[in-house]
Design a protein around this motif. Sequence first.
Motif, PDB file in Angstrom:
ATOM      1  N   SER A  81       0.829  -1.204   0.000  1.00  0.00           N
ATOM      2  CA  SER A  81       0.000   0.000   0.000  1.00  0.00           C
ATOM      3  C   SER A  81       0.869   1.263   0.000  1.00  0.00           C
ATOM      4  O   SER A  81       0.568   2.232  -0.715  1.00  0.00           O
ATOM      5  CB  SER A  81      -0.981   0.013   1.173  1.00  0.00           C
ATOM      6  N   ASP A  92      -5.646   6.411  -4.767  1.00  0.00           N
ATOM      7  CA  ASP A  92      -5.819   5.422  -5.823  1.00  0.00           C
ATOM      8  C   ASP A  92      -6.510   4.172  -5.285  1.00  0.00           C
ATOM      9  O   ASP A  92      -6.269   3.754  -4.156  1.00  0.00           O
ATOM     10  CB  ASP A  92      -4.463   5.057  -6.417  1.00  0.00           C
ATOM     11  N   ASP A  93      -7.351   3.578  -6.118  1.00  0.00           N
ATOM     12  CA  ASP A  93      -8.066   2.350  -5.734  1.00  0.00           C
ATOM     13  C   ASP A  93      -7.119   1.224  -5.342  1.00  0.00           C
ATOM     14  O   ASP A  93      -7.439   0.407  -4.473  1.00  0.00           O
ATOM     15  CB  ASP A  93      -8.959   1.856  -6.876  1.00  0.00           C
ATOM     16  N   LEU A  94      -5.961   1.163  -5.975  1.00  0.00           N
ATOM     17  CA  LEU A  94      -5.003   0.099  -5.657  1.00  0.00           C
ATOM     18  C   LEU A  94      -4.495   0.206  -4.226  1.00  0.00           C
ATOM     19  O   LEU A  94      -4.194  -0.807  -3.597  1.00  0.00           O
ATOM     20  CB  LEU A  94      -3.830   0.116  -6.639  1.00  0.00           C
ATOM     21  N   SER A  96      -6.248   1.217  -1.527  1.00  0.00           N
ATOM     22  CA  SER A  96      -7.240   0.643  -0.610  1.00  0.00           C
ATOM     23  C   SER A  96      -7.325  -0.880  -0.754  1.00  0.00           C
ATOM     24  O   SER A  96      -7.476  -1.591   0.243  1.00  0.00           O
ATOM     25  CB  SER A  96      -8.610   1.295  -0.791  1.00  0.00           C
ATOM     26  N   LEU A  97      -7.199  -1.393  -1.976  1.00  0.00           N
ATOM     27  CA  LEU A  97      -7.186  -2.848  -2.155  1.00  0.00           C
ATOM     28  C   LEU A  97      -5.967  -3.466  -1.473  1.00  0.00           C
ATOM     29  O   LEU A  97      -6.068  -4.517  -0.834  1.00  0.00           O
ATOM     30  CB  LEU A  97      -7.181  -3.204  -3.649  1.00  0.00           C
ATOM     31  N   TYR A 123      -8.692 -10.109  -2.644  1.00  0.00           N
ATOM     32  CA  TYR A 123      -8.086  -8.779  -2.783  1.00  0.00           C
ATOM     33  C   TYR A 123      -6.893  -8.818  -3.733  1.00  0.00           C
ATOM     34  O   TYR A 123      -6.710  -7.913  -4.553  1.00  0.00           O
ATOM     35  CB  TYR A 123      -7.678  -8.211  -1.424  1.00  0.00           C
ATOM     36  N   SER A 126      -8.124  -8.944  -7.207  1.00  0.00           N
ATOM     37  CA  SER A 126      -8.644  -7.629  -7.596  1.00  0.00           C
ATOM     38  C   SER A 126      -7.515  -6.670  -7.964  1.00  0.00           C
ATOM     39  O   SER A 126      -7.619  -5.921  -8.944  1.00  0.00           O
ATOM     40  CB  SER A 126      -9.486  -7.017  -6.472  1.00  0.00           C
ATOM     41  N   VAL A 130      -7.064  -4.973 -11.655  1.00  0.00           N
ATOM     42  CA  VAL A 130      -6.995  -3.520 -11.857  1.00  0.00           C
ATOM     43  C   VAL A 130      -5.719  -3.158 -12.630  1.00  0.00           C
ATOM     44  O   VAL A 130      -5.759  -2.359 -13.573  1.00  0.00           O
ATOM     45  CB  VAL A 130      -7.070  -2.759 -10.512  1.00  0.00           C
ATOM     46  N   ARG A 134      -5.457  -1.472 -16.389  1.00  0.00           N
ATOM     47  CA  ARG A 134      -4.724  -0.225 -16.646  1.00  0.00           C
ATOM     48  C   ARG A 134      -3.676  -0.403 -17.722  1.00  0.00           C
ATOM     49  O   ARG A 134      -3.465   0.470 -18.556  1.00  0.00           O
ATOM     50  CB  ARG A 134      -4.086   0.298 -15.359  1.00  0.00           C
TER      51      ARG A 134
END
Length: 137
Positions: A81, A92-94, A96-97, A123, A126, A130, A134
């Motif tokens: 993270s 960025d969404d990454l 939080s994942l 997770y 996911s 993602v 991208r």
Amino acid sequence: MKSDKTNRHAIKTLRLILEELRGISDLLPAAYQLVGKIDEDGEIDLPESSIESEDVEIAVSALVSTVAETCDINDEPSSISELFTLILSSGDDLVSLAVNFEDCINGYSGELFGENLKLAQSYLDSIITVIEERLAK
């Protein structure tokens, strides 16, 4: 607007992370085909999957170190993270994942199994999805 050089560097970094994450995913028991035994009632008894949480944490640490070294990041992040925060942004969404993934694998001594293992795999899948999306753009 980001320069072409910045975009190429970001793409290279995401490809490296994706390759490393796929390796971690291969470590998790969900990557293996389970072979069960048929009991006297004719039902298949599958053993519950598990993995040593330390093995996953070591693999994650190796990923972070590899990417930090390859990308010349001076202050090595201590987690995926933090790595995503440095190379992308805190919103960025990454990120939080990755935090959710880390919550599933950190702080357990011994085996990682059951719901935490399933969530960790979910997770991680996911995050991989993602990044693949991208890179496909």
